[in-house]
Design an enzyme around this catalytic site. Sequence first.
Site: not given
Ligand code: PEP
Length: 268
Positions: A18, A20, A110, A112, A180, A186, A226
């Site tokens: 992803n 973003k 997601h 966000e 997630e 992040g 992460s």
């Molecule tokens: C995400 O935004 O779906 C995500 C898992 O981000 P990160 O890998 O940076 O934690």
Amino acid sequence: MAVTQGKSGGRTPLIAGNWKMNLDHLQAIAFVQKLAWSLKDARFDFDDVEVAVFPPFTDLRSVQTLISADKLLLKFGAQDVSAHDSGAYTGEVSGAFLSALDCNYVIVGHSERRTLHLETDEQVGAKALAAIKHGLVPVICVGETADDLAEHGPSAVPVAQLTAALENVAEGADIVVAYEPVWAIGSGQAATPEQAEQVAAALRDVVRSRLGDEAGAKTRVLYGGSVKAANIASFMRQPNVDGALVGGASIQVEEFASICRYKAHVGT
Ligand code: PEP
């Protein structure tokens, strides 16, 4: 289970990136070319592990053209989709348009989008339905906040979110689920593989009860939060974790290629 073994139910692992709101269409072309070369150099087997990128909307046509012209085996998708087919919805993008661009997947729900755009479980469900209607596979994201984790444990909120998202989805539908934890996205602090497995198993039970036994067995459940080359193998060893949704590390081409090649990391 050893990381080198396949998943039960014949599930092909999926590593999804992803991006973003990163990389414009020119950067996207360069990135996808480098990723494809890097994996080709490593004799990566795309039948063994599926790899998908999720660029911003404005990159999709460029990515589609490159993948098609160079016959790359990468899959791709969008980061969001409208619940509506067409009409007076300024700024939204129809699943019909994504389908016309040969997108395979679309991310819905997601964290966000849920947090910054206040998307509800009902809207996430409507987007999942719109995706399916247009022949796209929705990657339905669910996950608990740190407060949810402290109050309810890891599974309750993701299970409730997925149950709501699947309310009107037909039995046997082709979906992907991404667990997630919001606090892991992040933050550099991934969930433990044991927590990912516990929640992935609970989410598979939801898929089984809402979409039927076959869908329960074949649906891929990803972990996201992460994920890095250094920890991917520990998640992939879990029997109910079928891949990863990767954010930050998905726009570092060598790191992402290394995550895709997790089978080379046995023992890390
Ligand atoms: C995400 O935004 O779906 C995500 C898992 O981000 P990160 O890998 O940076 O934690």
